[in-house]
Design a protein around this motif. Structure first.
Motif, PDB file in Angstrom:
ATOM      1  N   ASP A  40       0.983  -1.274  -0.237  1.00 36.31           N
ATOM      2  CA  ASP A  40      -0.077   0.440   0.593  1.00 36.31           C
ATOM      3  C   ASP A  40       1.145   1.148   0.429  1.00 36.31           C
ATOM      4  OD1 ASP A  40      -2.470   1.580  -0.350  1.00 36.31           O
ATOM      5  OD2 ASP A  40      -2.808   1.062   1.947  1.00 36.31           O
ATOM      6  N   ILE A  41       0.850   1.615  -0.840  1.00 38.55           N
ATOM      7  CA  ILE A  41       1.174   3.199  -1.266  1.00 38.55           C
ATOM      8  C   ILE A  41       0.326   4.531  -0.622  1.00 38.55           C
ATOM      9  CG2 ILE A  41       2.563   4.733  -2.352  1.00 38.55           C
ATOM     10  CD1 ILE A  41       4.076   2.161  -2.649  1.00 38.55           C
ATOM     11  N   PRO A  42       1.171   5.462  -0.180  1.00 42.39           N
ATOM     12  CA  PRO A  42       2.547   5.473   0.805  1.00 42.39           C
ATOM     13  C   PRO A  42       2.812   5.123   1.395  1.00 42.39           C
ATOM     14  CG  PRO A  42       1.847   7.367   0.913  1.00 42.39           C
ATOM     15  CD  PRO A  42       0.602   6.312   0.769  1.00 42.39           C
ATOM     16  N   ALA A  43       2.654   4.209   2.523  1.00 40.77           N
ATOM     17  CA  ALA A  43       2.381   3.093   4.140  1.00 40.77           C
ATOM     18  C   ALA A  43       3.305   2.554   4.143  1.00 40.77           C
ATOM     19  CB  ALA A  43       1.040   3.101   4.517  1.00 40.77           C
ATOM     20  N   ASP A  44       3.525   1.533   2.784  1.00 43.88           N
ATOM     21  CA  ASP A  44       4.360   0.732   2.566  1.00 43.88           C
ATOM     22  C   ASP A  44       5.978   0.634   2.156  1.00 43.88           C
ATOM     23  OD1 ASP A  44       2.721  -0.918   4.002  1.00 43.88           O
ATOM     24  OD2 ASP A  44       1.300  -1.521   2.294  1.00 43.88           O
ATOM     25  N   THR A  45       6.289   2.858   1.807  1.00 45.97           N
ATOM     26  CA  THR A  45       7.258   2.526   0.759  1.00 45.97           C
ATOM     27  C   THR A  45       8.248   1.769   1.550  1.00 45.97           C
ATOM     28  OG1 THR A  45       5.859   4.530  -0.131  1.00 45.97           O
ATOM     29  CG2 THR A  45       8.309   4.122  -0.589  1.00 45.97           C
ATOM     30  N   ALA A  46       9.273   1.742   3.040  1.00 50.40           N
ATOM     31  CA  ALA A  46       9.997   1.242   3.043  1.00 50.40           C
ATOM     32  C   ALA A  46      10.035  -0.485   2.856  1.00 50.40           C
ATOM     33  CB  ALA A  46       9.780   1.932   4.883  1.00 50.40           C
ATOM     34  N   SER A  47       8.894  -1.130   3.109  1.00 54.90           N
ATOM     35  CA  SER A  47       8.621  -2.292   3.321  1.00 54.90           C
ATOM     36  C   SER A  47       9.226  -2.667   1.552  1.00 54.90           C
ATOM     37  CB  SER A  47       7.364  -2.598   3.159  1.00 54.90           C
ATOM     38  OG  SER A  47       6.584  -2.669   2.374  1.00 54.90           O
ATOM     39  N   LEU A  48       8.635  -2.105   0.158  1.00 51.64           N
ATOM     40  CA  LEU A  48       8.893  -2.093  -0.995  1.00 51.64           C
ATOM     41  C   LEU A  48      10.155  -2.022  -1.483  1.00 51.64           C
ATOM     42  CD1 LEU A  48       7.824  -2.270  -3.670  1.00 51.64           C
ATOM     43  CD2 LEU A  48       6.942  -0.169  -3.719  1.00 51.64           C
ATOM     44  N   ARG A  49      10.594  -0.793  -0.721  1.00 52.59           N
ATOM     45  CA  ARG A  49      12.406  -0.790  -1.146  1.00 52.59           C
ATOM     46  C   ARG A  49      13.171  -1.743  -0.922  1.00 52.59           C
ATOM     47  NH1 ARG A  49      12.731   3.145   1.944  1.00 52.59           N
ATOM     48  NH2 ARG A  49      11.898   5.007  -0.080  1.00 52.59           N
ATOM     49  N   ASP A  50      12.704  -2.557   0.840  1.00 49.28           N
ATOM     50  CA  ASP A  50      13.287  -3.634   1.056  1.00 49.28           C
ATOM     51  C   ASP A  50      13.183  -4.909  -0.048  1.00 49.28           C
ATOM     52  OD1 ASP A  50      14.889  -2.061   3.204  1.00 49.28           O
ATOM     53  OD2 ASP A  50      12.591  -3.386   4.529  1.00 49.28           O
ATOM     54  N   THR A  51      12.106  -4.839  -0.765  1.00 50.62           N
ATOM     55  CA  THR A  51      11.426  -5.931  -1.302  1.00 50.62           C
ATOM     56  C   THR A  51      12.135  -5.854  -3.085  1.00 50.62           C
ATOM     57  OG1 THR A  51       9.225  -5.696  -0.875  1.00 50.62           O
ATOM     58  CG2 THR A  51       9.920  -6.335  -2.853  1.00 50.62           C
ATOM     59  N   LEU A  52      12.810  -4.284  -2.891  1.00 49.52           N
ATOM     60  CA  LEU A  52      13.440  -3.580  -4.418  1.00 49.52           C
ATOM     61  C   LEU A  52      14.954  -4.669  -4.180  1.00 49.52           C
ATOM     62  CD1 LEU A  52      11.686  -0.553  -5.405  1.00 49.52           C
ATOM     63  CD2 LEU A  52      11.813  -2.785  -6.845  1.00 49.52           C
ATOM     64  N   GLY A  53      15.333  -3.940  -3.310  1.00 46.27           N
ATOM     65  CA  GLY A  53      16.302  -4.659  -2.990  1.00 46.27           C
ATOM     66  C   GLY A  53      17.472  -3.402  -3.774  1.00 46.27           C
ATOM     67  N   ARG A  54      17.491  -2.205  -4.269  1.00 48.27           N
ATOM     68  CA  ARG A  54      18.321  -1.812  -4.968  1.00 48.27           C
ATOM     69  C   ARG A  54      17.671  -0.683  -5.578  1.00 48.27           C
ATOM     70  NH1 ARG A  54      19.936  -3.132 -11.028  1.00 48.27           N
ATOM     71  NH2 ARG A  54      19.492  -1.325 -11.332  1.00 48.27           N
ATOM     72  N   PRO A  55      17.712   0.873  -5.788  1.00 47.96           N
ATOM     73  CA  PRO A  55      16.721   1.716  -6.362  1.00 47.96           C
ATOM     74  C   PRO A  55      16.783   0.488  -7.880  1.00 47.96           C
ATOM     75  CG  PRO A  55      19.148   2.361  -5.996  1.00 47.96           C
ATOM     76  CD  PRO A  55      18.901   0.548  -6.040  1.00 47.96           C
ATOM     77  N   ALA A  56      14.902   1.398  -8.091  1.00 52.70           N
ATOM     78  CA  ALA A  56      14.432   1.169  -9.671  1.00 52.70           C
ATOM     79  C   ALA A  56      14.858   2.113 -10.584  1.00 52.70           C
ATOM     80  CB  ALA A  56      13.175   1.073  -9.596  1.00 52.70           C
ATOM     81  N   ASP A  57      14.936   0.873 -12.298  1.00 52.46           N
ATOM     82  CA  ASP A  57      14.896   2.504 -12.919  1.00 52.46           C
ATOM     83  C   ASP A  57      13.955   2.605 -13.699  1.00 52.46           C
ATOM     84  OD1 ASP A  57      18.292   1.505 -13.874  1.00 52.46           O
ATOM     85  OD2 ASP A  57      17.324  -0.474 -13.806  1.00 52.46           O
ATOM     86  N   LEU A  58      13.264   2.212 -13.083  1.00 52.38           N
ATOM     87  CA  LEU A  58      11.681   2.797 -13.675  1.00 52.38           C
ATOM     88  C   LEU A  58      10.320   2.709 -13.027  1.00 52.38           C
ATOM     89  CD1 LEU A  58       9.127   3.678 -15.987  1.00 52.38           C
ATOM     90  CD2 LEU A  58       9.334   1.627 -17.527  1.00 52.38           C
ATOM     91  N   VAL A  59       9.673   3.217 -12.464  1.00 55.59           N
ATOM     92  CA  VAL A  59       8.624   3.262 -11.365  1.00 55.59           C
ATOM     93  C   VAL A  59       7.620   3.463 -12.283  1.00 55.59           C
ATOM     94  CG1 VAL A  59       7.319   3.561  -9.524  1.00 55.59           C
ATOM     95  CG2 VAL A  59       9.651   3.521  -9.196  1.00 55.59           C
ATOM     96  N   TRP A  60       6.394   2.658 -12.658  1.00 52.95           N
ATOM     97  CA  TRP A  60       5.561   3.396 -13.740  1.00 52.95           C
ATOM     98  C   TRP A  60       3.482   3.121 -12.629  1.00 52.95           C
ATOM     99  CZ3 TRP A  60       3.612   4.169 -18.411  1.00 52.95           C
ATOM    100  CH2 TRP A  60       2.025   4.078 -18.500  1.00 52.95           C
ATOM    101  N   ALA A  61       3.023   4.152 -12.468  1.00 52.85           N
ATOM    102  CA  ALA A  61       1.996   4.262 -12.038  1.00 52.85           C
ATOM    103  C   ALA A  61       0.552   5.326 -12.712  1.00 52.85           C
ATOM    104  CB  ALA A  61       1.911   4.945 -11.159  1.00 52.85           C
ATOM    105  N   SER A  62      -0.129   3.429 -12.884  1.00 53.16           N
ATOM    106  CA  SER A  62      -1.229   4.346 -13.755  1.00 53.16           C
ATOM    107  C   SER A  62      -2.145   3.793 -13.004  1.00 53.16           C
ATOM    108  CB  SER A  62      -0.917   2.948 -14.744  1.00 53.16           C
ATOM    109  OG  SER A  62      -2.269   3.092 -15.745  1.00 53.16           O
ATOM    110  N   ALA A  63      -3.124   5.370 -12.883  1.00 52.59           N
ATOM    111  CA  ALA A  63      -3.765   5.403 -12.352  1.00 52.59           C
ATOM    112  C   ALA A  63      -3.779   4.924 -11.265  1.00 52.59           C
ATOM    113  CB  ALA A  63      -5.350   4.886 -14.253  1.00 52.59           C
ATOM    114  N   ALA A  64      -3.198   5.223 -10.349  1.00 50.69           N
ATOM    115  CA  ALA A  64      -3.466   4.947  -9.497  1.00 50.69           C
ATOM    116  C   ALA A  64      -2.766   6.491  -7.909  1.00 50.69           C
ATOM    117  CB  ALA A  64      -1.794   3.573  -8.877  1.00 50.69           C
ATOM    118  N   VAL A  65      -2.684   6.774  -8.696  1.00 49.51           N
ATOM    119  CA  VAL A  65      -2.163   8.309  -7.306  1.00 49.51           C
ATOM    120  C   VAL A  65      -3.208   8.496  -6.855  1.00 49.51           C
ATOM    121  CG1 VAL A  65      -0.489  10.475  -7.007  1.00 49.51           C
ATOM    122  CG2 VAL A  65       0.664   8.061  -7.971  1.00 49.51           C
ATOM    123  N   HIS A  66      -4.025   8.908  -7.680  1.00 48.33           N
ATOM    124  CA  HIS A  66      -5.566   9.344  -7.346  1.00 48.33           C
ATOM    125  C   HIS A  66      -5.882   8.779  -6.547  1.00 48.33           C
ATOM    126  CE1 HIS A  66      -7.227   7.253 -11.321  1.00 48.33           C
ATOM    127  NE2 HIS A  66      -7.987   7.608  -9.965  1.00 48.33           N
TER     128      HIS A  66
END
Length: 306
Positions: A40-66
């Motif tokens: 759940d973004i943005p609440a779980d951003t830290a856990s998502l960063r751990d899941t990724l394990g490295r910085p992302a080259d691309l983050v794509w968010a489609s009809a989600a942020v609103h």
């Protein structure tokens, strides 16, 4: 050998299951590993960063942020997942699909425009009811800039199917309009006279049924807003960081047969739209349409043309 990794995230287990089925059926490139994660973004951003394990080259968010109460906080959180040269792409806004002439000969002219206006009022109510809802009184490129990204820009694509429509497109128009009218009917946001007109237009037994018309069309605009995390701090003396073009480098058919250089495996994060219950079919379509592109440079390149 795996050259890339996609982490697709969604807060709803139902939508994740639909995405998993779609990936199993449609994804066949063994060089790209696809993972699903309930986040759940943005609440779980830290856990998502751990899941990724490295910085992302691309983050794509489609009809989600609103669908997030504090949209700026969400954009900033997503930007925080990027590495230098990484790109955040937000598919938001654009223009809703239109299908009908202004005067359809039933009810007051401008029937479809009033349906769009009712949907706008519903959207405002939905936003106000979200937990922690805050207004964002500026556009998406400004939100990207405030998240520390530069350059930023928008790429909009016009989608058009002129009349006469084929049977498939005509059927999609009828399904789309019936869905929207049915969804807005209980809200009280559509006038009774307009609902009566829509009931006749969508009734195959009525002489005014839309399925018999030869002037139906499909016209819409899809907008994607891009920002780059620059490896070089932006120049504060510049009046604008906006590039005149837009888009990202996608994997083309000839690139698909080649191997990237050593150490250049790419990492993507896809944020799905938060669809209402019962919309799993739509989410599966979205997973297909939002298959990510890729950014091939470790430094922040100029955003290429569409």
């Amino acid at each position: 050998m795996t050259y890339g990794r996609v982490v697709a995230v969604e807060a709803s287990p139902e939508v994740l299951d639909a995405a998993r089925d779609h990936i199993d059926d449609e994804w066949s490139d063994p060089r790209v590993r696809v993972e699903l994660s309930r986040v759940d973004i943005p609440a779980d951003t830290a856990s998502l960063r751990d899941t990724l394990g490295r910085p992302a080259d691309l983050v794509w968010a489609s009809a989600a942020v609103h669908h997030v109460g504090d949209q700026q906080a969400a954009v900033t959180a997503l930007a925080g997942l990027l590495g230098p040269g990484g790109r955040l792409a937000l598919a938001e806004g654009g223009l809703p699909e239109q299908h009908l002439p202004w005067d359809v000969g039933l009810g007051e002219p401008g029937l479809e425009g009033r349906l769009h206006a009712a949907q706008d009022r519903w959207f405002a109510q939905m936003r106000a009811a979200l937990p922690g809802s805050r207004r964002m009184p500026y556009g998406w490129t400004e939100a990207l800039r405030r998240a520390g990204l530069s350059p930023v820009t928008t790429c909009s694509t016009l989608r058009e199917r002129p009349p006469p429509l084929n049977d498939v497109d005509r059927g999609m128009v009828l399904v789309n309009l019936a869905h929207r009218v049915g969804w807005l009917r209980p809200t009280g946001l559509v006038a009774t006279a307009d609902l009566e007109a829509w009931d006749r237009l969508l009734d195959p037994a009525d002489e005014h049924w839309l399925g018999r018309r030869a002037d139906l069309f499909r016209l819409s605009v899809r907008s994607v807003h891009f920002g780059v995390l620059s490896a070089v701090p932006p120049d504060p003396t510049r009046t604008s960081d906006v590039e005149p073009a837009c888009g990202w480098t996608a994997v083309s058919s000839d690139q698909a047969g080649s191997s990237p250089p050593a150490g250049s495996a790419l990492s993507f994060c896809c944020i799905s739209s938060r669809l209402p219950a019962g919309s799993v079919r739509r989410s599966s379509q979205g997973a297909e349409s939002s298959r990510p592109g890729r950014s091939a440079s470790p430094a922040a390149p100029p955003i290429p043309s569409c």
